[in-house]
Design an enzyme around this catalytic site. Structure first.
Site, PDB file in Angstrom:
ATOM      1  N   GLU A 267       0.833  -1.308   0.036  1.00  0.00           N
ATOM      2  CA  GLU A 267      -0.126   0.186  -0.161  1.00  0.00           C
ATOM      3  C   GLU A 267       0.889   1.432  -0.015  1.00  0.00           C
ATOM      4  OE1 GLU A 267      -2.573   0.136   3.294  1.00  0.00           O
ATOM      5  OE2 GLU A 267      -3.579  -1.664   3.052  1.00  0.00           O
ATOM      6  N   GLU A 323     -13.919   5.246   0.315  1.00  0.00           N
ATOM      7  CA  GLU A 323     -14.661   4.428   1.227  1.00  0.00           C
ATOM      8  C   GLU A 323     -15.619   5.100   2.303  1.00  0.00           C
ATOM      9  OE1 GLU A 323     -12.830   0.434   1.261  1.00  0.00           O
ATOM     10  OE2 GLU A 323     -11.175   1.325   0.440  1.00  0.00           O
ATOM     11  N   LYS A 326     -15.308   3.346   6.071  1.00  0.00           N
ATOM     12  CA  LYS A 326     -14.099   3.094   6.810  1.00  0.00           C
ATOM     13  C   LYS A 326     -13.975   3.689   8.136  1.00  0.00           C
ATOM     14  CE  LYS A 326     -10.029   1.898   5.339  1.00  0.00           C
ATOM     15  NZ  LYS A 326      -8.730   2.209   4.951  1.00  0.00           N
ATOM     16  N   GLU A 332      -9.041   8.550   6.521  1.00  0.00           N
ATOM     17  CA  GLU A 332      -9.313   6.978   6.211  1.00  0.00           C
ATOM     18  C   GLU A 332     -10.520   6.717   5.051  1.00  0.00           C
ATOM     19  OE1 GLU A 332      -7.819   4.040   7.436  1.00  0.00           O
ATOM     20  OE2 GLU A 332      -6.371   5.652   7.822  1.00  0.00           O
TER      21      GLU A 332
END
Length: 465
Positions: A267, A323, A326, A332
């Site tokens: 990542e 997203e 999250k 985040e």
């Protein structure tokens, strides 16, 4: 003799081509699924291949709908054994076999599954039992793959940078004492024996944002023209923070006797938005970082790092989408390259082939300096009212006098106003505990605001950065 030499040269060329395909410099993308507004797997795969031009994808499970959508696309795939299964698989070969039979065999080889990660950032958690079971689980999964003739899949696990006890300067890189001998040494032996990768999550955003006065932003974004760092032990010269972080892990492996295990960037990325107290999380910085990291990682010939010049660093950028489910700070939920509707957050080409001049202008950054003013934590719009009661109780149970002013007869008491009470409690809690790691989130019930919610003689506690 000449014909034999010709055959040898052809064979060598094929071998090099195969090895290059295995560790090609093509950049992939992490496909997270923690959102209630995300496109279908079929549409997501089309976006990955045609909009982002990615040739690799990593998912955090073995979602059959996604794996079916990836069939015959040519995209190389990384799947994951969930964290919660590691302890059971570590002591049960039959369970490892069953997982592989259910989650890999039905899709392989039509879906190009090439990497199987056992858990996600296991060594960042405090669960010592799972840590010690990690390598045994990896061994059993590898054995299960071999039993079922799934022979082209590398087994590994992902690590956050906190697996290191020291990372500065890079030559001081070493693993934490609690995992170095008991977990990392046998893991590195496994990775070396199976010719797998050390999968590392590398986010320059986090060290920069925690110390922006001493770490140059351009150095973190691959934009620095005159800032360098020279490692006092090795003499290696660094021009960006990413290379420093990767090399710290390389030196840590070298200290345990494994100098040549390949690193895979599992990542990397930069948030495109965040909360008021999260410096530098904006579209300009996210686009700059990700375009530059793609340029570096996809370069041919490979650039590598100062400790390993010319080595390929295969990679996955985080993440495919913003997203919305999250948990944690606002960043985040804002690492996506795409919005859930499939449009770009900012233009990017993961193939690395699009010239930089073809990208349009980016919005100027507005939060590269800490916010200068007060910030409050209040109930978020649309928050689930039925869940507010327990969140209010939790906030009020922490600290000294956190909710004293909303008691009957006090300055901030309002009869029957749950939202008001919770907003005060959230602000009070956050003001007390932010420096100790407390957040303004409360399972999605809270949000930050710069509009003072105080009323009359009732003054809400605030955070000042």
């Amino acid at each position: 003799m000449q014909m034999g030499l010709l055959h040898l040269l052809v064979f060598s060329s094929v071998l090099v081509a195969l090895c290059g395909a295995e560790i090609s410099s093509k950049v992939g993308v992490n496909y997270g699924q923690l959102g209630n507004d995300l496109p279908s797997p079929a549409r997501s795969v089309r976006l990955i291949k045609h909009r982002l031009k990615a040739q690799r994808v990593k998912i955090y499970d073995a979602n059959p709908r996604i794996l079916r959508a990836l069939r015959h696309t040519g995209i190389r795939v990384s799947v994951m054994v969930p964290n919660e299964l590691i302890n059971a698989i570590a002591v049960n070969q039959t369970l490892a076999d069953s997982w592989v039979v259910s989650n890999v065999v039905p899709f392989y080889p039509a879906t190009k599954i090439r990497y199987l990660l056992v858990g996600n950032e296991i060594l960042s958690a405090a669960d010592n039992t799972t840590r010690l079971n990690l390598v045994p689980a990896m061994r059993k999964v590898k054995k299960a793959l071999k039993r079922h003739r799934v022979l082209k899949v590398k087994v590994g696990t992902t690590h956050a940078m906190d697996v290191l006890a020291s990372s500065y300067p890079p030559s001081s890189g070493s693993f934490r004492p609690d995992v170095s001998d008991r977990v990392m040494r046998p893991m590195l032996h496994f990775l070396n024996r199976t010719k797998s990768f050390f999968f590392l999550d590398v986010y320059p955003y986090f060290p920069w944002s925690s110390d922006p006065k001493n770490i140059d932003l351009d150095y973190a974004l691959f934009e620095s023209k005159n800032v360098t760092f020279t490692d006092p032990v090795t003499g290696l010269v660094y021009t960006n923070l990413f290379d420093q972080m990767v090399d710290a892990a390389i030196f840590a492996m070298k200290k345990l006797g494994y100098p040549d295990i390949r690193v895979w960037i599992a990542e990397t990325g930069w948030p495109n938005a965040g909360d008021y107290d999260q410096i530098g999380a904006n579209i300009y910085n996210a686009a700059t970082y990700n375009r530059n990291v793609v340029k570096k990682l996809s370069a041919r010939p490979a650039i590598g790092t100062p400790a390993r010049p010319g080595w390929v660093l295969p990679s996955f950028v985080f993440a495919l989408y913003n997203e919305n489910q999250k948990t944690g700070p606002g960043t985040e939920r804002h690492f996506g390259l795409l919005y859930p509707n499939g449009s770009f957050v900012y233009e990017i080409d993961l193939s690395g082939e699009r010239p930089e001049r073809e990208y349009g202008p980016l919005p100027a950054p507005t939060n590269n300096e800490p916010y200068k003013g007060k910030i409050w934590c209040v109930v978020a719009r649309g928050a689930n009212r039925s869940a507010l009661g327990s969140a209010l109780s939790y906030a009020c149970s922490q600290g000294n006098g956190t909710c004293g002013p909303i008691q009957p007869g006090k300055a901030c008491y309002r009869p029957g106003s749950l939202v008001w009470w919770a907003s005060y409690a959230f602000s009070s809690y956050w003001a007390q505990f932010r420096k100790a790691g407390g957040s303004c989130y409360f399972d999605g019930l809270a949000t930050q605001t710069i509009k003072d919610p105080s009323y009359g003689s009732c003054k809400f506690p605030a955070v000042t950065l």
